[in-house]
Design a protein around this motif. Structure first.
Motif, mmCIF file in Angstrom:
data_model
loop_
_atom_site.group_PDB
_atom_site.id
_atom_site.type_symbol
_atom_site.label_atom_id
_atom_site.label_comp_id
_atom_site.label_asym_id
_atom_site.label_seq_id
_atom_site.Cartn_x
_atom_site.Cartn_y
_atom_site.Cartn_z
ATOM 1 N N PHE A 43 9.283 -9.443 -34.847
ATOM 2 C CA PHE A 43 9.435 -10.815 -35.678
ATOM 3 C C PHE A 43 8.709 -10.509 -37.274
ATOM 4 O O PHE A 43 8.747 -11.717 -37.823
ATOM 5 C CB PHE A 43 8.667 -11.839 -34.891
ATOM 6 C CG PHE A 43 9.175 -12.181 -33.565
ATOM 7 C CD1 PHE A 43 10.487 -12.219 -33.303
ATOM 8 C CD2 PHE A 43 8.334 -13.006 -32.775
ATOM 9 C CE1 PHE A 43 11.012 -12.368 -32.099
ATOM 10 C CE2 PHE A 43 8.921 -13.147 -31.361
ATOM 11 C CZ PHE A 43 10.303 -13.161 -30.934
ATOM 12 N N TRP A 92 10.497 -18.245 -28.323
ATOM 13 C CA TRP A 92 10.352 -18.559 -29.775
ATOM 14 C C TRP A 92 11.552 -18.994 -30.213
ATOM 15 O O TRP A 92 12.696 -18.412 -30.207
ATOM 16 C CB TRP A 92 10.017 -17.206 -30.394
ATOM 17 C CG TRP A 92 8.622 -16.539 -30.232
ATOM 18 C CD1 TRP A 92 8.374 -15.792 -28.905
ATOM 19 C CD2 TRP A 92 7.287 -16.737 -30.576
ATOM 20 N NE1 TRP A 92 7.191 -15.361 -28.769
ATOM 21 C CE2 TRP A 92 6.427 -15.896 -29.873
ATOM 22 C CE3 TRP A 92 6.911 -17.099 -31.877
ATOM 23 C CZ2 TRP A 92 4.876 -15.657 -30.233
ATOM 24 C CZ3 TRP A 92 5.663 -17.051 -32.244
ATOM 25 C CH2 TRP A 92 4.716 -16.223 -31.280
ATOM 26 N N HIS A 139 17.087 -11.013 -39.010
ATOM 27 C CA HIS A 139 16.011 -11.270 -38.262
ATOM 28 C C HIS A 139 16.103 -11.084 -36.673
ATOM 29 O O HIS A 139 15.510 -10.368 -35.878
ATOM 30 C CB HIS A 139 15.341 -12.714 -38.352
ATOM 31 C CG HIS A 139 13.761 -12.846 -38.053
ATOM 32 N ND1 HIS A 139 13.539 -13.253 -37.006
ATOM 33 C CD2 HIS A 139 12.720 -12.496 -38.759
ATOM 34 C CE1 HIS A 139 12.080 -13.167 -36.796
ATOM 35 N NE2 HIS A 139 11.784 -13.014 -37.705
ATOM 36 N N ALA A 180 14.724 -8.333 -33.912
ATOM 37 C CA ALA A 180 14.167 -8.690 -32.653
ATOM 38 C C ALA A 180 14.764 -8.113 -31.546
ATOM 39 O O ALA A 180 14.144 -7.698 -30.833
ATOM 40 C CB ALA A 180 13.971 -10.373 -32.591
ATOM 41 N N PHE A 192 13.437 -19.730 -34.131
ATOM 42 C CA PHE A 192 13.872 -19.345 -35.382
ATOM 43 C C PHE A 192 14.761 -20.098 -36.291
ATOM 44 O O PHE A 192 15.794 -20.382 -35.644
ATOM 45 C CB PHE A 192 13.874 -17.830 -35.507
ATOM 46 C CG PHE A 192 12.805 -16.894 -35.418
ATOM 47 C CD1 PHE A 192 11.593 -16.743 -36.087
ATOM 48 C CD2 PHE A 192 12.746 -16.486 -33.837
ATOM 49 C CE1 PHE A 192 10.579 -15.905 -35.333
ATOM 50 C CE2 PHE A 192 11.722 -15.824 -33.259
ATOM 51 C CZ PHE A 192 10.750 -15.633 -34.155
ATOM 52 N N ASP A 235 10.014 -13.349 -25.560
ATOM 53 C CA ASP A 235 9.176 -11.896 -26.058
ATOM 54 C C ASP A 235 9.148 -11.402 -24.681
ATOM 55 O O ASP A 235 9.454 -11.730 -23.595
ATOM 56 C CB ASP A 235 7.929 -12.434 -26.634
ATOM 57 C CG ASP A 235 6.969 -13.005 -26.027
ATOM 58 O OD1 ASP A 235 6.799 -12.805 -24.884
ATOM 59 O OD2 ASP A 235 5.948 -13.492 -26.680
#
Lengths: 162, 153
Positions: B30, B127, B92, B96, B129, B121
């Motif tokens: 990340f 998570w 991004h 990841a 974004f 994760d």
């Protein structure tokens, strides 16, 4: 209306009853509801609280293979009081008064306000569904060397300390 | 003295079975930056901090019975973290994914003007974004989403 610039990080907290959580968090901790999204039936969809310029999202429990794969969102109230994260808020005014106010509103204080070796006074509270909230206020500047001496811990920091 | 980036008013603390591995993974996947590591006498991580922009995340262990990783809870999360990016959300996401994140929702444009994706994760933390691609008012969001967006209770 224009929206405020979005903060980089926004924690989201999951509740069995998020609609009840919002007024409770306002009354106990002094957070403010800044956004509430409801569907056509008036049912809660998403909430946002603000605290000293930062935002916290409030959501309901969710299990959705399509959105979350193997992960699930649940309240600590549904899993025996366990949490996979906690949340730390800085307090500007009198932290002991903040704690007394939270206690009077029904928060369970799991650690009364105390001075920590790293120069902060902190207390810890559980909210109505068992999420852990840590409140902290810086009270003195302590060097890394002093912190290490007081705690027996080894501290590596890339941020400036005296 | 003050720390250069003041302590943010809200910081999440995330529990991992293996916080040391988590720090390395979160940097690689990340792009977060580890800014503090506090070790106990046995070399275990007592506390650590990562920065992302002006935001701060605390990464810790399962230090008592009340604090567990999703890896110990069958994938359950009681909180998650949303990170707002300035730009480059698709790149991004690819970074990841390449690092081993499970992308549970691919980057998609949302009715509220953001493009966003969701990742899990290696220990099961969720998570999300986002990147603002179109700034919108609450009124515009209400119209676009079919949901009532209000500023107050």
């Amino acid at each position: 209306m224009a929206n405020d610039p979005e903060p980089v990080l926004t924690p989201a907290i999951f509740y069995r009853d998020p609609k009840a959580a919002l007024p409770w968090l306002e009354a106990a901790f002094g957070l403010e509801t800044s956004m509430l999204i409801t569907d056509d039936d008036g049912k809660f969809a998403h909430g946002e609280l603000s605290w000293r310029g930062a935002a916290i999202s409030v959501g309901g429990e969710l299990a959705s293979e399509a959105l979350l794969g193997p992960a699930e969102m649940k309240s600590p109230a549904s899993i025996g009081g366990v949490g996979t994260q906690f949340i730390r808020l800085t307090v500007e005014g009198d932290i002991d008064a903040h704690c007394a106010h939270a206690r009077a509103a029904g928060a369970r204080i799991t650690q009364a306000p105390k001075n920590e070796f790293y120069g902060a006074r902190t207390y810890r509270a559980l909210d109505l569904e068992g999420h852990v909230w840590t409140f902290t206020k810086d009270i003195e500047d302590v060097s890394i060397a002093e912190m290490e001496k007081a705690s027996g811990l080894k501290i590596e920091s890339r941020e400036n300390h005296p | 003295m003050t720390t250069p980036a003041a302590r943010p008013s809200v910081s999440p603390g995330v529990s991992y079975r293996d916080p040391r591995a988590a720090l390395a993974w979160l940097e690689k996947a990340f792009g977060f930056e580890t800014t503090m590591v506090v070790e106990g006498p046995d070399g275990s991580i007592a506390h650590s901090e990562m920065r992302v922009g002006d935001g701060l995340i605390m990464v810790g262990s399962e230090w008592d019975a009340q604090h567990k990783s999703p890896a110990s809870m069958g994938g359950i999360n009681t909180q998650s973290i949303h990170v707002q990016l300035d730009e480059g959300i698709d790149a991004h996401c690819e970074r990841a994914r390449a690092a081993g994140a499970v992308i549970t929702r691919e980057p998609v444009d949302q009715f509220y003007g953001d493009r966003s994706y969701t990742a899990v994760d290696p220990e099961g933390h969720i998570w999300s974004f986002g990147e603002t691609v179109k700034a919108m008012s609450h009124e515009e969001m209400t119209k676009a989403g079919g949901l009532a967006v209000r500023d107050r209770l």
